[in-house]
Write a protein that holds these residues in place. Structure first.
Motif, short mmCIF file in Angstrom:
data_model
loop_
_atom_site.label_atom_id
_atom_site.label_comp_id
_atom_site.label_asym_id
_atom_site.label_seq_id
_atom_site.Cartn_x
_atom_site.Cartn_y
_atom_site.Cartn_z
N ALA A 1 40.51 40.18 45.25
CA ALA A 1 39.93 40.43 43.94
C ALA A 1 38.78 41.42 44.07
O ALA A 1 37.96 41.31 44.98
N PRO A 2 38.71 42.40 43.18
CA PRO A 2 37.64 43.39 43.26
C PRO A 2 36.26 42.74 43.18
O PRO A 2 35.98 41.99 42.25
N ARG A 3 35.43 43.04 44.13
CA ARG A 3 34.10 42.45 44.18
C ARG A 3 33.28 42.80 42.96
O ARG A 3 32.59 41.97 42.39
N ASP A 4 33.36 44.05 42.52
CA ASP A 4 32.57 44.49 41.37
C ASP A 4 33.00 43.77 40.09
O ASP A 4 32.18 43.53 39.21
N TYR A 5 34.30 43.46 39.98
CA TYR A 5 34.77 42.77 38.79
C TYR A 5 34.12 41.41 38.68
O TYR A 5 33.64 41.02 37.60
N TYR A 6 34.11 40.65 39.77
CA TYR A 6 33.50 39.32 39.73
C TYR A 6 32.00 39.39 39.50
O TYR A 6 31.42 38.55 38.82
N ALA A 7 31.36 40.43 40.06
CA ALA A 7 29.93 40.59 39.84
C ALA A 7 29.63 40.84 38.37
O ALA A 7 28.74 40.22 37.78
N SER A 8 30.39 41.75 37.75
CA SER A 8 30.18 42.06 36.34
C SER A 8 30.52 40.87 35.45
O SER A 8 29.79 40.56 34.49
N VAL B 163 27.94 28.23 39.02
CA VAL B 163 29.01 29.21 39.20
C VAL B 163 28.43 30.61 39.40
O VAL B 163 28.75 31.31 40.37
N VAL B 164 27.54 31.01 38.49
CA VAL B 164 27.04 32.38 38.49
C VAL B 164 26.19 32.66 39.72
O VAL B 164 26.35 33.70 40.39
N LEU B 165 25.30 31.75 40.06
CA LEU B 165 24.42 32.00 41.21
C LEU B 165 25.17 31.87 42.52
O LEU B 165 24.75 32.43 43.54
N GLY B 166 26.29 31.14 42.52
CA GLY B 166 27.14 31.13 43.70
C GLY B 166 27.69 32.52 43.98
O GLY B 166 27.73 32.98 45.13
N HIS B 167 28.12 33.23 42.94
CA HIS B 167 28.59 34.61 43.11
C HIS B 167 27.44 35.53 43.49
O HIS B 167 27.62 36.44 44.31
N ALA B 168 26.27 35.29 42.91
CA ALA B 168 25.12 36.13 43.26
C ALA B 168 24.77 35.99 44.73
O ALA B 168 24.46 36.97 45.41
N ALA B 169 24.83 34.75 45.25
CA ALA B 169 24.52 34.52 46.66
C ALA B 169 25.58 35.17 47.56
O ALA B 169 25.25 35.74 48.61
N ARG B 170 26.85 35.11 47.16
CA ARG B 170 27.93 35.67 47.99
C ARG B 170 27.88 37.19 47.99
O ARG B 170 28.06 37.84 49.02
N LEU C 111 33.86 33.95 24.71
CA LEU C 111 33.66 35.03 25.67
C LEU C 111 33.49 34.47 27.09
O LEU C 111 34.09 34.98 28.05
N VAL C 112 32.66 33.43 27.23
CA VAL C 112 32.45 32.85 28.55
C VAL C 112 33.74 32.24 29.09
O VAL C 112 34.04 32.35 30.29
N PHE C 113 34.53 31.62 28.22
CA PHE C 113 35.81 31.03 28.62
C PHE C 113 36.73 32.08 29.25
O PHE C 113 37.44 31.80 30.22
N THR C 114 36.71 33.28 28.69
CA THR C 114 37.60 34.33 29.18
C THR C 114 37.04 35.09 30.38
O THR C 114 37.82 35.70 31.13
N ARG C 115 35.71 35.04 30.59
CA ARG C 115 35.12 35.89 31.63
C ARG C 115 34.46 35.15 32.78
O ARG C 115 34.26 35.74 33.84
N LEU C 116 34.09 33.89 32.60
CA LEU C 116 33.37 33.18 33.66
C LEU C 116 34.28 32.99 34.88
O LEU C 116 35.34 32.35 34.77
N PRO C 117 33.90 33.53 36.05
CA PRO C 117 34.75 33.37 37.24
C PRO C 117 34.74 31.92 37.72
O PRO C 117 33.90 31.11 37.31
N PRO C 118 35.66 31.58 38.61
CA PRO C 118 35.61 30.25 39.23
C PRO C 118 34.49 30.20 40.26
O PRO C 118 33.86 31.22 40.55
N MET C 119 34.25 29.02 40.80
CA MET C 119 33.29 28.92 41.89
C MET C 119 33.74 29.84 43.01
O MET C 119 34.93 29.95 43.31
N SER C 120 32.78 30.49 43.67
CA SER C 120 33.14 31.47 44.69
C SER C 120 33.38 30.83 46.04
O SER C 120 33.74 31.50 46.99
#
Length: 396
Positions: A7-14, A128-135, A188-197
């Motif tokens: 999965a593109p890293r930038d996509y999950y970041a955005s 969820v979000v800060l897990g991606h931020a840390a990764r 919007l969050v339902f469609t865009r929030l990634p899963p736990m990283s």
């Protein structure tokens, strides 16, 4: 949406940055803080007393404390995303439900449940979000995520002001519109929030927390901050309405608070890097005390405008830096430290509107309650003064 190594890293970041900001705007800016600009209309149309207003506000803060403590029990491990989405949906429904009654006890119950939903949405979305931020190592994700609180405050203030120009005094419409906006945010969050990283980690049992003098000072200071900030955060627009300064000043006092909150962590970062967490925490408490006092000691529109601006510029900073101080002062027991900080803050912000409402009803205005709040913040700064030299980390 499912995670994969390709999965593109930038996509999950955005996606994490956008969905985090929108979720915090809905859960906190609308779910928790839209009561502030809507309250004056409820007072005018329903004849709510200051003590009744304080009771309704305290109900929400009690629910937030209960939700935060429930969330710390790890029952949602592995289900963070689903729990966050359910809480956001409940947040939207509860906002709209406020338009369906005029009973004080039912208002208080709805706001209690809304507080639980806000806490769940904030905590589990952050997981969820800060897990991606840390990764990913993306500080912009964290800034966007927490900046959503201020954006939500500003948006809710603008919405209430705009509706007031169309239908003056229609406080029920304000709640319904807030619920609709929050429902759109949920979609919007339902469609865009990634899963736990990453998969759920097994959390080891922490040792008993060491009550050092520095940590004891921090806990007491943080509880007083909860009491001190919430009086202005709950009643500032009502204070402007009472002073008959006009709808424009009512709007700007809370709108400026939201805009300042959205940018505050970015603006304060250089000072924190120079002075450390303790120094920045102390400076923010001092500045907030001045702002709360200024909101009633100055004359004319400058009082609420400056008070709202300084409140917005500091309350997210004190919250974030206080929790990071707790982590650094209790490195062996961070979860216990966070729970105690949450409890101290929660008790303070429950006591704040109850006390302010009763005192305002007794004195006929919010000058004395605001000065009491400024005094609590000043005392919090004095108690925290030795922490400015605490041997703490200043990393992100």
């Amino acid at each position: 949406m499912s995670s994969s190594p390709s999965a593109p890293r930038d996509y999950y970041a955005s996606a994490a940055a956008l969905s985090g900001a929108v979720a915090m705007a809905a859960a906190m800016g609308f779910g928790r803080f839209s009561f502030t600009p809507i309250l004056p209309g409820m007072i005018s149309e329903l004849g709510l007393s200051a003590s009744a207003s304080g009771l309704i506000a305290a109900g929400n803060f009690t629910g937030y404390l209960a939700g935060a403590l429930l969330a710390s029990l790890n029952w949602a491990t592995g289900r963070e995303r689903r729990t966050a989405l359910a809480a956001l949906a409940a947040n939207a429904a509860l906002l709209g439900l406020m338009a369906a009654t005029d009973d004080i006890l039912i208002f208080t119950l709805i706001r209690f449940l809304s507080g639980v939903a806000s806490a769940f949405a904030m905590i589990f979305t952050s997981s969820v979000v800060l897990g991606h931020a840390a990764r990913i190592g993306g500080e912009r994700i964290q800034s966007a995520h927490f900046g959503g609180v201020g954006l939500g405050i500003a948006a809710s203030s603008a919405l209430v002001f705009a509706l007031g120009q169309i239908a003056p005094g229609a406080w029920r419409l304000d709640w319904l519109a807030g619920g609709f906006v929050s429902l759109a945010a949920f979609v919007l969050v339902f469609t865009r929030l990634p899963p736990m990283s990453f998969g759920p980690a097994v959390q080891a049992r922490e040792p008993r927390l060491a009550w050092t003098p520095a940590f004891s000072r921090l806990i007491l200071s943080y509880g007083l901050f909860g009491f001190g900030y919430v009086v202005t955060a709950t009643f500032i627009v009502a204070m402007v309405r009472q002073a008959r300064m006009g709808a424009g000043i009512e709007f700007l006092s809370w709108f400026l608070a939201g805009c300042a909150a959205a940018l505050s962590l970015i603006v304060w970062r250089p000072l924190m890097q120079r002075q450390g967490l303790g120094g920045a925490y102390l400076a923010a408490l001092t500045l907030e005390a001045l702002g709360v006092a200024a909101s009633v000691l100055l004359h004319g529109p400058i009082a609420p405008l400056l008070g709202g601006l300084l409140l917005g510029a500091t309350f997210m900073v004190i919250t974030a830096y206080g929790l990071r101080l707790a982590r650094d002062l209790a490195p062996e027991s961070p979860r216990r430290a966070f729970s105690l900080m949450t409890a101290a803050f929660g008790l303070g912000q429950i006591a704040g509107p109850l006390t302010a409402g009763s005192v305002a009803e007794w004195t006929g205005g919010f000058t004395l309650p605001s000065l009491m709040a400024a005094g609590a913040l000043t005392l919090a700064a004095l108690i925290a003064f030795p922490l400015r030299r605490a041997p703490i980390m200043t990393g992100t």
